[in-house]
Write a protein that holds these residues in place. Structure first.
Motif, PDB file in Angstrom:
ATOM      1  N   ILE A 106      -4.696   5.053  21.557  1.00  0.00           N
ATOM      2  CA  ILE A 106      -3.720   4.947  20.475  1.00  0.00           C
ATOM      3  C   ILE A 106      -2.533   4.100  20.920  1.00  0.00           C
ATOM      4  O   ILE A 106      -2.123   3.160  20.225  1.00  0.00           O
ATOM      5  CB  ILE A 106      -3.242   6.346  20.046  1.00  0.00           C
ATOM      6  N   TRP A 107      -1.991   4.422  22.099  1.00  0.00           N
ATOM      7  CA  TRP A 107      -0.785   3.726  22.547  1.00  0.00           C
ATOM      8  C   TRP A 107      -1.037   2.269  22.890  1.00  0.00           C
ATOM      9  O   TRP A 107      -0.105   1.465  22.893  1.00  0.00           O
ATOM     10  CB  TRP A 107      -0.167   4.460  23.739  1.00  0.00           C
ATOM     11  N   ASP A 108      -2.288   1.913  23.120  1.00  0.00           N
ATOM     12  CA  ASP A 108      -2.612   0.497  23.323  1.00  0.00           C
ATOM     13  C   ASP A 108      -2.421  -0.309  22.039  1.00  0.00           C
ATOM     14  O   ASP A 108      -2.287  -1.536  22.073  1.00  0.00           O
ATOM     15  CB  ASP A 108      -4.061   0.334  23.810  1.00  0.00           C
ATOM     16  N   ARG A 109      -2.422   0.396  20.888  1.00  0.00           N
ATOM     17  CA  ARG A 109      -2.336  -0.304  19.596  1.00  0.00           C
ATOM     18  C   ARG A 109      -1.077   0.021  18.795  1.00  0.00           C
ATOM     19  O   ARG A 109      -0.784  -0.663  17.817  1.00  0.00           O
ATOM     20  CB  ARG A 109      -3.557   0.061  18.733  1.00  0.00           C
ATOM     21  N   VAL A 110      -0.390   1.087  19.160  1.00  0.00           N
ATOM     22  CA  VAL A 110       0.771   1.513  18.375  1.00  0.00           C
ATOM     23  C   VAL A 110       2.055   1.164  19.121  1.00  0.00           C
ATOM     24  O   VAL A 110       2.218   1.514  20.287  1.00  0.00           O
ATOM     25  CB  VAL A 110       0.729   3.034  18.108  1.00  0.00           C
ATOM     26  N   ARG A 111       2.941   0.478  18.451  1.00  0.00           N
ATOM     27  CA  ARG A 111       4.232   0.162  19.046  1.00  0.00           C
ATOM     28  C   ARG A 111       5.114   1.406  19.016  1.00  0.00           C
ATOM     29  O   ARG A 111       5.203   2.086  17.998  1.00  0.00           O
ATOM     30  CB  ARG A 111       4.912  -0.968  18.253  1.00  0.00           C
ATOM     31  N   PRO A 112       5.782   1.759  20.116  1.00  0.00           N
ATOM     32  CA  PRO A 112       6.634   2.952  20.137  1.00  0.00           C
ATOM     33  C   PRO A 112       7.659   2.943  19.005  1.00  0.00           C
ATOM     34  O   PRO A 112       8.306   1.924  18.747  1.00  0.00           O
ATOM     35  CB  PRO A 112       7.329   2.862  21.502  1.00  0.00           C
ATOM     36  N   GLY A 113       7.738   4.082  18.310  1.00  0.00           N
ATOM     37  CA  GLY A 113       8.710   4.216  17.237  1.00  0.00           C
ATOM     38  C   GLY A 113       8.275   3.634  15.913  1.00  0.00           C
ATOM     39  O   GLY A 113       9.083   3.554  14.983  1.00  0.00           O
ATOM     40  N   SER A 114       6.998   3.257  15.779  1.00  0.00           N
ATOM     41  CA  SER A 114       6.550   2.618  14.542  1.00  0.00           C
ATOM     42  C   SER A 114       6.321   3.608  13.408  1.00  0.00           C
ATOM     43  O   SER A 114       6.112   3.201  12.268  1.00  0.00           O
ATOM     44  CB  SER A 114       5.277   1.807  14.787  1.00  0.00           C
ATOM     45  N   GLY A 115       6.325   4.916  13.704  1.00  0.00           N
ATOM     46  CA  GLY A 115       6.276   5.920  12.653  1.00  0.00           C
ATOM     47  C   GLY A 115       4.907   6.517  12.402  1.00  0.00           C
ATOM     48  O   GLY A 115       3.887   5.962  12.819  1.00  0.00           O
ATOM     49  N   PRO A 116       4.861   7.664  11.703  1.00  0.00           N
ATOM     50  CA  PRO A 116       3.603   8.386  11.471  1.00  0.00           C
ATOM     51  C   PRO A 116       2.567   7.577  10.689  1.00  0.00           C
ATOM     52  O   PRO A 116       1.379   7.651  10.985  1.00  0.00           O
ATOM     53  CB  PRO A 116       4.051   9.620  10.673  1.00  0.00           C
ATOM     54  N   GLU A 117       3.023   6.826   9.706  1.00  0.00           N
ATOM     55  CA  GLU A 117       2.064   6.104   8.859  1.00  0.00           C
ATOM     56  C   GLU A 117       1.302   5.052   9.666  1.00  0.00           C
ATOM     57  O   GLU A 117       0.072   4.944   9.567  1.00  0.00           O
ATOM     58  CB  GLU A 117       2.797   5.443   7.691  1.00  0.00           C
ATOM     59  N   ALA A 118       2.022   4.294  10.488  1.00  0.00           N
ATOM     60  CA  ALA A 118       1.366   3.276  11.316  1.00  0.00           C
ATOM     61  C   ALA A 118       0.401   3.932  12.294  1.00  0.00           C
ATOM     62  O   ALA A 118      -0.708   3.405  12.541  1.00  0.00           O
ATOM     63  CB  ALA A 118       2.419   2.467  12.067  1.00  0.00           C
ATOM     64  N   MET A 119       0.795   5.069  12.848  1.00  0.00           N
ATOM     65  CA  MET A 119      -0.091   5.751  13.792  1.00  0.00           C
ATOM     66  C   MET A 119      -1.362   6.236  13.108  1.00  0.00           C
ATOM     67  O   MET A 119      -2.468   6.110  13.654  1.00  0.00           O
ATOM     68  CB  MET A 119       0.633   6.931  14.449  1.00  0.00           C
ATOM     69  N   GLU A 120      -1.233   6.809  11.911  1.00  0.00           N
ATOM     70  CA  GLU A 120      -2.419   7.308  11.211  1.00  0.00           C
ATOM     71  C   GLU A 120      -3.401   6.184  10.892  1.00  0.00           C
ATOM     72  O   GLU A 120      -4.620   6.395  10.929  1.00  0.00           O
ATOM     73  CB  GLU A 120      -2.016   8.048   9.935  1.00  0.00           C
ATOM     74  N   LYS A 121      -2.882   5.010  10.599  1.00  0.00           N
ATOM     75  CA  LYS A 121      -3.776   3.868  10.337  1.00  0.00           C
ATOM     76  C   LYS A 121      -4.571   3.518  11.588  1.00  0.00           C
ATOM     77  O   LYS A 121      -5.772   3.223  11.526  1.00  0.00           O
ATOM     78  CB  LYS A 121      -2.963   2.662   9.872  1.00  0.00           C
TER      79      LYS A 121
END
Length: 485
Positions: free
Chosen positions: A371-386
């Motif tokens: 997940i963290w390889d693709r999610v920028r820190p602080g990008s929010g729940p919606e971006a993480m769920e995608k």
């Protein structure tokens, strides 16, 4: 000096809420809690081992023929009342298992030995044995918890009151379980005894791996005053590369990051291997530890620690083989260079060496690196769920259901019949109790029933009468919330 004492029962209910200030004050007490009384020469020993016993019996609506009116009783009571069903004939042995450490520890200490054990009892079990009139269980446990001659040998681990599994329990409810257990424990054993409870044992060793749920899990433990948590070896990965941990006998730093960019950490002691009562029943941690030598951690020489936990009553090995094996190993290991220890006294020794949590290897729940390889820190729940949804589509083995005793047990899939009503009851509780003081009877009553619905047993068994029990407890919880609020 902690002097506040709580009543064990309030208006017929176990004391699970309403004295938050007493709990807060107890957990604010500074340590060390065990090292001054320890007697273990950590500077001399080569290695160490720790064993924990987990005990639980659910409360079920089985005290009568009609499910809708049946009294809520301990499953242990049901076993005693119905000895001809399944393995219910073991009920009397279970009773002995719940109290026998109160016999073993004094005997070994009177022999001049250095026994150690960590205990994890659910609140439901403690309430159940008290309701059955099995005061000998509580009395035996009080003896080794409170007597200055024995207490150095016994470390209690905090847990969820109703044996709720963290990955699939609403985060606000899981926090309520953690605080409820602290209330109940303090009411039985006293606030001073609670102040020495600094390790946490998750029910079923279930660790959330969804970043936002896991962050709240760690935040709950930290807010409730816990210093460390026991985790299953294969439920975590190294932060830097996502691989398995390489030094399971050293303490680790369990790091939680959420979608909003917040970070928090807690010390973790690693339970190695899977769910097998033989590991504790035959005292395998001692024999594994005997083959280890001192290790280097941040430039300090420390004894490695082999840690195991198992059900304290389930299975022939724990019922029959564990007692003599435990006694033999404690006699052999006492004063040797492979010492029996408990988790907090071990960490307190590391404190004296100047080691800090930041010196421990960093780990996180499995699958988070992807997940963290693709999610920028602080990008929010919606971006993480995608990102999570994309990873699920790319790899059918990717999941956010947490890790547990075994790799193949999910605490979400296959339990829709149970989880739906539980989630509805949880949502109604959150809505109806807003602004209601936890000291009110109606709040305590609703919380008590809500926690009963969330025991892992209803998910573990998942079908038949256990599903009916769960649905009935959800109905009662919902009725309380609709008619009393």
């Amino acid at each position: 000096m902690i002097t506040a004492e709580l009543m064990e029962y309030v208006d017929g209910l176990p004391n699970v809420c309403g004295s938050e200030y007493v709990i807060r004050d107890a957990m604010a007490r500074r340590g060390p809690y065990y090292l001054p009384e320890s007697g273990v020469d950590f500077g001399r020993i080569r290695s160490a081992f720790a064993v924990a016993l987990h005990m639980h019996q659910p409360m079920i609506p089985a005290g009568g023929g009609d499910l809708r009116t049946a009294a809520v009783i301990s499953n242990l009571q049901y076993m005693m009342d119905n000895p001809g069903i399944g393995d219910n004939h073991n009920a009397s042995v279970f009773h002995w298992c719940y109290k026998r450490m109160g016999e073993f520890i004094p005997q070994l200490i009177h022999e001049g030995k250095q026994p150690r054990v960590m205990l994890d009892y659910s609140g439901e079990l403690l309430h159940g044995v008290r309701a059955m009139g099995l005061d000998d269980v509580i009395d035996n446990l009080k003896r080794i918890t409170l007597d200055p001659g024995y207490r150095r040998a016994v470390e209690w681990l905090g847990t969820a009151w109703g044996h709720a599994v963290a990955p699939s329990t609403p985060v606000q409810d899981f926090r309520a379980h953690v605080r409820a257990w602290q209330h109940h424990f303090a009411a039985i054993f006293g606030a001073e005894a609670l102040s020495r409870v600094r390790g946490f044992s998750p029910s079923e060793m279930a660790l959330p791996n969804h970043p936002d749920v896991f962050y709240e899990f760690v935040r709950t433990l930290k807010d409730c005053g816990y210093r460390w948590v026991m985790v299953q070896e294969h439920s975590v990965e190294r932060v830097e590369d996502g691989s398995g941990i390489r030094t399971p006998h050293l303490p680790h730093r369990l790091v939680a990051r959420n979608s909003r960019g917040e970070t928090i950490a807690i010390t973790a002691l690693i339970k190695t291997q899977g769910s097998d009562t033989k590991l504790v029943g035959q005292m395998q941690p001692y024999y594994e530890a005997r083959g280890l030598g001192r290790a280097d951690l941040a430039g300090r020489s420390i004894p490695p620690l082999v840690t195991q936990i198992a059900d304290g009553e389930n299975g022939g090995v724990m019922m029959n083989e564990f007692p003599p094996k435990y006694m033999d190993v404690m006699r052999e290991a006492s004063w040797s260079d492979t010492a029996p220890v408990n988790g907090t006294e071990y960490l307190e020794y590391l404190d004296t060496l100047g080691l800090r949590e930041e010196d421990f290897p960093a780990i996180q729940p499995v699958m988070q690196k992807r997940i963290w390889d693709r999610v920028r820190p602080g990008s929010g729940p919606e971006a993480m769920e995608k990102v999570i949804e994309a990873l699920r589509k790319e790899d059918g083995r990717f999941h956010m259901e947490g890790g547990s005793w075994t790799n193949n047990l999910s605490w979400v899939r296959g339990y829709g019949d149970v989880l739906g009503p539980i989630e509805q009851a949880s949502a109604l509780f959150a809505q109806k109790t807003q602004g209601v003081p936890p000291s009110e009877h109606r709040y305590r009553n609703a919380l008590y029933y809500l926690m009963l619905t969330q025991t892992s047993c209803f998910r573990y068994w998942g079908t038949g009468v256990w599903t009916e029990y769960a649905r009935e407890l959800c109905r009662r919880t919902t009725d309380i919330l609709r008619y009393d609020f």
